[in-house]
Write a protein that holds these residues in place. Structure first.
Motif, PDB file in Angstrom:
ATOM      1  N   HIS A   1     -22.923 -26.706 -48.467  1.00  0.00           N
ATOM      2  CA  HIS A   1     -23.344 -25.344 -47.950  1.00  0.00           C
ATOM      3  C   HIS A   1     -24.279 -25.930 -46.938  1.00  0.00           C
ATOM      4  O   HIS A   1     -24.706 -25.272 -45.722  1.00  0.00           O
ATOM      5  CB  HIS A   1     -24.318 -24.775 -49.050  1.00  0.00           C
ATOM      6  CG  HIS A   1     -24.841 -23.587 -48.350  1.00  0.00           C
ATOM      7  ND1 HIS A   1     -24.570 -22.314 -48.145  1.00  0.00           N
ATOM      8  CD2 HIS A   1     -26.477 -23.524 -48.434  1.00  0.00           C
ATOM      9  CE1 HIS A   1     -25.373 -21.597 -47.806  1.00  0.00           C
ATOM     10  NE2 HIS A   1     -26.471 -22.105 -47.905  1.00  0.00           N
ATOM     11  N   ALA A   2     -25.153 -26.928 -47.254  1.00  0.00           N
ATOM     12  CA  ALA A   2     -26.048 -27.419 -46.051  1.00  0.00           C
ATOM     13  C   ALA A   2     -25.578 -28.012 -44.706  1.00  0.00           C
ATOM     14  O   ALA A   2     -26.233 -27.769 -43.866  1.00  0.00           O
ATOM     15  CB  ALA A   2     -27.226 -28.740 -46.888  1.00  0.00           C
ATOM     16  N   ALA A   3     -24.542 -28.676 -44.905  1.00  0.00           N
ATOM     17  CA  ALA A   3     -23.831 -29.357 -43.724  1.00  0.00           C
ATOM     18  C   ALA A   3     -23.589 -27.909 -42.751  1.00  0.00           C
ATOM     19  O   ALA A   3     -23.525 -28.140 -41.606  1.00  0.00           O
ATOM     20  CB  ALA A   3     -22.774 -30.059 -44.270  1.00  0.00           C
ATOM     21  N   ARG A   4     -22.793 -27.090 -43.504  1.00  0.00           N
ATOM     22  CA  ARG A   4     -22.282 -25.779 -42.763  1.00  0.00           C
ATOM     23  C   ARG A   4     -23.485 -25.129 -41.971  1.00  0.00           C
ATOM     24  O   ARG A   4     -23.549 -24.459 -40.938  1.00  0.00           O
ATOM     25  CB  ARG A   4     -21.525 -25.013 -43.504  1.00  0.00           C
ATOM     26  CG  ARG A   4     -19.915 -25.521 -44.094  1.00  0.00           C
ATOM     27  CD  ARG A   4     -19.472 -24.744 -44.984  1.00  0.00           C
ATOM     28  NE  ARG A   4     -18.266 -25.388 -45.509  1.00  0.00           N
ATOM     29  CZ  ARG A   4     -17.601 -25.166 -46.448  1.00  0.00           C
ATOM     30  NH1 ARG A   4     -18.215 -23.969 -47.474  1.00  0.00           N
ATOM     31  NH2 ARG A   4     -16.458 -25.832 -46.957  1.00  0.00           N
ATOM     32  N   GLN A   5     -24.537 -25.026 -42.980  1.00  0.00           N
ATOM     33  CA  GLN A   5     -25.828 -24.402 -42.449  1.00  0.00           C
ATOM     34  C   GLN A   5     -26.332 -25.171 -41.106  1.00  0.00           C
ATOM     35  O   GLN A   5     -26.793 -24.581 -40.120  1.00  0.00           O
ATOM     36  CB  GLN A   5     -26.803 -24.278 -43.527  1.00  0.00           C
ATOM     37  CG  GLN A   5     -28.245 -23.486 -42.661  1.00  0.00           C
ATOM     38  CD  GLN A   5     -29.230 -23.613 -44.008  1.00  0.00           C
ATOM     39  OE1 GLN A   5     -28.927 -24.147 -45.274  1.00  0.00           O
ATOM     40  NE2 GLN A   5     -30.456 -23.196 -43.801  1.00  0.00           N
ATOM     41  N   LEU A   6     -26.361 -26.445 -41.280  1.00  0.00           N
ATOM     42  CA  LEU A   6     -26.918 -27.241 -40.177  1.00  0.00           C
ATOM     43  C   LEU A   6     -26.224 -27.127 -38.898  1.00  0.00           C
ATOM     44  O   LEU A   6     -26.479 -27.035 -37.603  1.00  0.00           O
ATOM     45  CB  LEU A   6     -27.058 -28.590 -40.529  1.00  0.00           C
ATOM     46  CG  LEU A   6     -27.417 -29.853 -39.502  1.00  0.00           C
ATOM     47  CD1 LEU A   6     -29.163 -29.272 -39.295  1.00  0.00           C
ATOM     48  CD2 LEU A   6     -27.692 -30.929 -40.205  1.00  0.00           C
ATOM     49  N   ALA A   7     -24.640 -27.159 -39.001  1.00  0.00           N
ATOM     50  CA  ALA A   7     -23.626 -27.047 -37.988  1.00  0.00           C
ATOM     51  C   ALA A   7     -23.781 -25.659 -37.186  1.00  0.00           C
ATOM     52  O   ALA A   7     -23.715 -25.435 -36.039  1.00  0.00           O
ATOM     53  CB  ALA A   7     -22.341 -27.195 -38.607  1.00  0.00           C
ATOM     54  N   ARG A   8     -24.192 -24.651 -38.045  1.00  0.00           N
ATOM     55  CA  ARG A   8     -24.311 -23.383 -37.306  1.00  0.00           C
ATOM     56  C   ARG A   8     -25.482 -23.276 -36.463  1.00  0.00           C
ATOM     57  O   ARG A   8     -25.505 -22.464 -35.741  1.00  0.00           O
ATOM     58  CB  ARG A   8     -24.429 -22.394 -38.457  1.00  0.00           C
ATOM     59  CG  ARG A   8     -22.752 -21.984 -38.981  1.00  0.00           C
ATOM     60  CD  ARG A   8     -22.883 -20.645 -39.835  1.00  0.00           C
ATOM     61  NE  ARG A   8     -23.863 -20.638 -40.976  1.00  0.00           N
ATOM     62  CZ  ARG A   8     -23.668 -21.144 -42.032  1.00  0.00           C
ATOM     63  NH1 ARG A   8     -22.302 -21.619 -42.429  1.00  0.00           N
ATOM     64  NH2 ARG A   8     -24.527 -21.045 -43.169  1.00  0.00           N
ATOM     65  N   SER A   9     -26.702 -24.009 -36.931  1.00  0.00           N
ATOM     66  CA  SER A   9     -27.845 -23.923 -36.267  1.00  0.00           C
ATOM     67  C   SER A   9     -27.653 -24.564 -34.987  1.00  0.00           C
ATOM     68  O   SER A   9     -28.748 -24.815 -34.184  1.00  0.00           O
ATOM     69  CB  SER A   9     -29.204 -24.133 -37.288  1.00  0.00           C
ATOM     70  OG  SER A   9     -28.970 -25.630 -37.649  1.00  0.00           O
ATOM     71  N   SER A  10     -26.889 -25.742 -34.874  1.00  0.00           N
ATOM     72  CA  SER A  10     -27.094 -26.761 -33.897  1.00  0.00           C
ATOM     73  C   SER A  10     -26.608 -26.113 -32.698  1.00  0.00           C
ATOM     74  O   SER A  10     -25.503 -25.139 -32.455  1.00  0.00           O
ATOM     75  CB  SER A  10     -26.200 -28.078 -34.064  1.00  0.00           C
ATOM     76  OG  SER A  10     -24.986 -27.911 -34.530  1.00  0.00           O
TER      77      SER A  10
END
Length: 449
Positions: free
Chosen positions: A440-449
């Motif tokens: 979940h954290a990795a996907r959230q970070l990818a979406r925000s970049s």
């Protein structure tokens, strides 16, 4: 509580390299009280662990890591260090406390399941709206149960000033020094058996000013903490130091007062013979990260020369964005093979690799009197490797089975006498839940970049 571990091969990794084909280790209140051959003296007030078929070693010590990078694995997979960093820095600018906490729990769980009892973490990315990212790593280590040496890293040289990181993740000198003071006041424990100790860790010559290096060294020595940084990792870095400072990376260290027994360095790939002598003479340690150095194509550190010189030499996983496996036991294997690629078949032995991964790492962290070997009076950080299974039992020497073979299953992993892994299962954390949080954290970070 007293725990008696017996019936196993024992590699103490003490100064004499004492080993027992069948021996015992006794632990009381988190401290080793007996080590020897054969069964332990009979006692009825202890928990007995039948360790037949196992090899007991000191717990492995991870001397260099970036836990937040667990949220950005397999990015920029075909690039060298500088291009890799330029790709990832803008992504890392989006990390925050929940993301770092999830990455740290997953990363530390992986370390525990690969025999690591003490880990460092070099955290140097502090986005302005990121929250308490350093605290998130310390909380995660407490959850998993590992002994932890987090560093309060820093960067103050952004792209606009000739460095590599974007402006959004650098901090002014005064803010960095204040943050180190706060971290030490809040978390650092200098007492024997401490589970958390803080170090100061400006990132690298190409992301930190000379002033920050000098001021950090002065501050750390006033506070009585250790110093850590990246050094001599790539040819690009060597060229940068020669062009920017008119000197080699090790000469630069000397210029900013960073040579001493309170310093350990990550990588040390491109060290000359004179550099090796200089570092060893100063008592400055090196964290050897063979898998990460191979993954980024950085080169092979002069491990045999460093060993012969006698300075502290430990093993490091490095960040999971450049060592996607994330485990420490495989670094024993990789260190052995990398050294032999550079030096030939006599470049490193299995026992050398084990020594680097245990007492060598303890020396880098200044804790050789407490951890890193199985000796009476030391803290009970112990790995029990099961070497009687189908993939290891045919190898006569159990240390060869550990280092040359695939990583054996863990029968037990003790930290301060507490079993945090039993039969390859982490007892302190739900690994599946930690993995889900990380995804979940990795996907959230990818979406925000």
């Amino acid at each position: 509580m007293t725990t008696v571990i017996e019936g196993c091969a024992v590699a103490t990794v003490d100064a004499s390299g004492t080993e027992y084909q069948s021996g015992h280790v006794v632990v009381s209140d988190g401290v080793i009280t007996a080590v020897g051959p054969g069964p332990a003296p009979a006692r009825t007030d202890a928990v007995h662990v039948d360790a037949a078929g196992c090899l007991a070693t000191p717990g492995l010590v991870n001397t260099h890591h970036h836990l937040y990078q667990w949220a950005t694995r397999a990015v920029s997979v075909d690039d060298g260090l500088f291009t890799w960093l330029k790709t990832l820095y803008p992504i890392w600018a989006g990390i925050n406390e929940p993301i770092v906490g999830a990455a740290a729990r997953a990363g530390l769980a992986r370390l525990a399941l690969t025999g690591c009892t003490t880990s460092t973490d070099h955290h140097y990315v502090f986005p302005r709206e990121g929250g308490d990212v350093l605290g998130a790593t310390i909380s995660a280590a407490a959850d998993v149960g590992l002994r932890f040496h987090p560093t309060r890293g820093s960067m103050d040289l952004s792209v606009k000033d000739g460095g590599l990181p974007p402006d959004s993740v650098v901090q002014p000198l005064d803010a960095v020094l204040a943050a180190v003071d706060e971290a030490v006041s809040r978390w650092h424990d200098p007492s024997p058996g401490a589970m958390v100790r803080i170090a100061a860790a400006p990132c690298s010559p190409f992301s930190v000013t000379r002033d920050l290096m000098r001021e950090s060294a002065s501050q750390a020595r006033e506070l009585g903490i250790r110093l850590h940084t990246h050094l001599a990792e790539t040819h690009d870095e060597d060229e940068y130091c020669r062009e920017k400072f008119g000197m080699t990376p090790v000469e630069y260290l000397s210029d900013v007062d960073w040579l001493g027994p309170d310093v350990w360095l990550a990588h040390g790939v491109h060290l000359s013979d004179a550099d090796v002598v200089t570092l060893a003479g100063a008592g400055t340690g090196v964290a050897h990260c063979p898998s990460s150095n191979a993954r980024l194509g950085s080169g092979i550190a002069p491990v045999a020369a460093l060993l012969e010189a006698g300075g502290p030499l430990g093993l490091g996983v490095d960040g999971a964005a450049s060592q996607e496996n994330g485990g420490l036991s495989e670094e024993l294997h990789q260190a052995l093979f990398a050294a032999r690629l550079r030096y030939g078949p006599s470049g490193l032995t299995a026992r050398d690799a084990l020594r680097i991964g245990t007492i060598g790492g303890a020396r880098c962290l200044g804790r050789q009197d407490e951890i890193g070997s199985l000796e009476v009076g030391k803290r009970a950080d112990i790995a029990l490797w099961r070497v009687d299974g189908p993939f290891h039992s045919d190898i006569v020497d159990p240390i060869d089975a550990l280092v040359y073979g695939s990583p054996p299953p863990l029968a037990r992993l003790f930290v301060e006498g507490r079993a945090i892994v039993i039969e390859d299962e982490l007892q302190t954390l739900d690994v599946e839940a930690a993995g889900a949080d990380l995804r979940h954290a990795a996907r959230q970070l990818a979406r925000s970049s």
